[in-house]
Design a protein around this motif. Structure first.
Motif, PDB file in Angstrom:
ATOM      1  N   MET A 137      -1.683  -7.532   8.779  1.00  0.00           N
ATOM      2  CA  MET A 137      -1.610  -5.479   9.100  1.00  0.00           C
ATOM      3  C   MET A 137      -0.603  -4.931   8.097  1.00  0.00           C
ATOM      4  O   MET A 137      -1.211  -4.073   8.029  1.00  0.00           O
ATOM      5  N   GLU A 138       0.316  -5.602   7.650  1.00  0.00           N
ATOM      6  CA  GLU A 138       1.117  -5.494   6.653  1.00  0.00           C
ATOM      7  C   GLU A 138       0.481  -5.113   5.573  1.00  0.00           C
ATOM      8  O   GLU A 138       0.134  -3.738   4.973  1.00  0.00           O
ATOM      9  N   ILE A 139      -0.308  -5.757   5.210  1.00  0.00           N
ATOM     10  CA  ILE A 139      -1.266  -5.924   3.828  1.00  0.00           C
ATOM     11  C   ILE A 139      -2.436  -5.223   4.472  1.00  0.00           C
ATOM     12  O   ILE A 139      -2.517  -3.913   3.681  1.00  0.00           O
ATOM     13  N   CYS A 140      -3.043  -4.913   5.545  1.00  0.00           N
ATOM     14  CA  CYS A 140      -4.093  -3.815   5.834  1.00  0.00           C
ATOM     15  C   CYS A 140      -3.030  -2.480   5.078  1.00  0.00           C
ATOM     16  O   CYS A 140      -3.741  -0.923   5.153  1.00  0.00           O
ATOM     17  N   ASN A 141      -1.983  -2.087   6.142  1.00  0.00           N
ATOM     18  CA  ASN A 141      -1.317  -0.618   5.827  1.00  0.00           C
ATOM     19  C   ASN A 141      -1.051  -0.666   4.506  1.00  0.00           C
ATOM     20  O   ASN A 141      -1.140   0.726   4.467  1.00  0.00           O
ATOM     21  N   GLN A 142      -0.693  -1.348   3.343  1.00  0.00           N
ATOM     22  CA  GLN A 142      -0.662  -1.866   2.628  1.00  0.00           C
ATOM     23  C   GLN A 142      -1.721  -0.614   0.998  1.00  0.00           C
ATOM     24  O   GLN A 142      -1.667   0.157  -0.049  1.00  0.00           O
ATOM     25  N   ALA A 143      -2.914  -1.279   1.929  1.00  0.00           N
ATOM     26  CA  ALA A 143      -4.093  -0.605   1.668  1.00  0.00           C
ATOM     27  C   ALA A 143      -4.838   0.645   1.714  1.00  0.00           C
ATOM     28  O   ALA A 143      -6.360   1.281   1.143  1.00  0.00           O
ATOM     29  N   GLY A 144      -3.693   1.256   2.682  1.00  0.00           N
ATOM     30  CA  GLY A 144      -5.148   1.742   3.828  1.00  0.00           C
ATOM     31  C   GLY A 144      -5.868   2.144   4.445  1.00  0.00           C
ATOM     32  O   GLY A 144      -6.301   2.732   4.810  1.00  0.00           O
ATOM     33  N   ALA A 145      -6.350   0.593   5.343  1.00  0.00           N
ATOM     34  CA  ALA A 145      -7.213   0.492   5.303  1.00  0.00           C
ATOM     35  C   ALA A 145      -7.394   0.374   6.998  1.00  0.00           C
ATOM     36  O   ALA A 145      -5.564   0.226   7.310  1.00  0.00           O
TER      37      ALA A 145
END
Length: 191
Positions: A137-145
């Protein structure tokens, strides 16, 4: 998912108070027929979510994620736990603690494979304390996904992972929900 629960009872091995070994069909030896049925079930549940990509962590999440991707007709991206010589730059990353292995890993995904246009379904083999899912989820947030939901093969409901994810507004769908391990036997939550 009754078929998965039956398989856990038949082939799962309870180790101590909170570890379930399922290497007979999920994370060492793979039962592709069962994996396909699990992928179909995740696809059925999340069918109206307009998923564009499935995200998981290597290694045990890859197979259920691939079968879900096949059923939904979308690509699957997995976060790497090990550094790669070919993946040094242009990465999203998060730190994840694994209770089962008692190790902390930095997971990474290339920025080439995830961006703000994606509507992501996270798939993982186990949900216990929610560490792997939170890292994704943190990675998705970094990507704006956007995150459409979380699909879990086996949830240990006696641990805090579901609560943590639901408090963040996640739609969590688990195929098998374990209430407890009593005297070396798996007890499921009846739905």
């Amino acid at each position: 998912m009754k078929l998965l629960e039956e398989r856990i009872l038949k082939d799962g091995i309870v180790l101590g108070d909170n570890v379930l070994k399922v290497d007979n069909f999920l994370n060492h030896q793979i039962d592709p027929v069962l994996m396909q049925q699990m992928g179909d079930e995740f696809a059925r549940y999340f069918a109206d979510k307009k998923i564009t990509k499935i995200l998981t962590v290597e290694t045990s999440g890859i197979v259920p994620a691939v079968f879900t991707g096949l059923a939904l007709g979308v690509k699957v991206v997995f976060a790497r736990k090990q550094k790669s010589l070919t993946m040094k730059d242009n990465l999203y990353s998060a730190t994840v603690y694994s209770f089962t292995k008692d190790v902390t890993n930095e997971i990474t995904i290339s920025k080439n494979y995830l961006d703000a246009e994606d509507n992501v379904l996270i798939i993982d083999d186990f949900l216990a304390n929610g560490q792997a899912t939170n890292g994704l989820m943190e990675i998705c947030n970094q990507a704006g996904a956007e995150i459409a939901g979380v699909g879990i093969v086996i949830e240990k409901s006696f641990q805090k992972g579901r609560k943590i994810l639901e408090e963040q507004g996640m739609d969590v769908y688990s195929l098998a929900r374990i209430k407890s391990f009593e005297n070396g036997t798996v007890q499921f939550i009846e739905e």
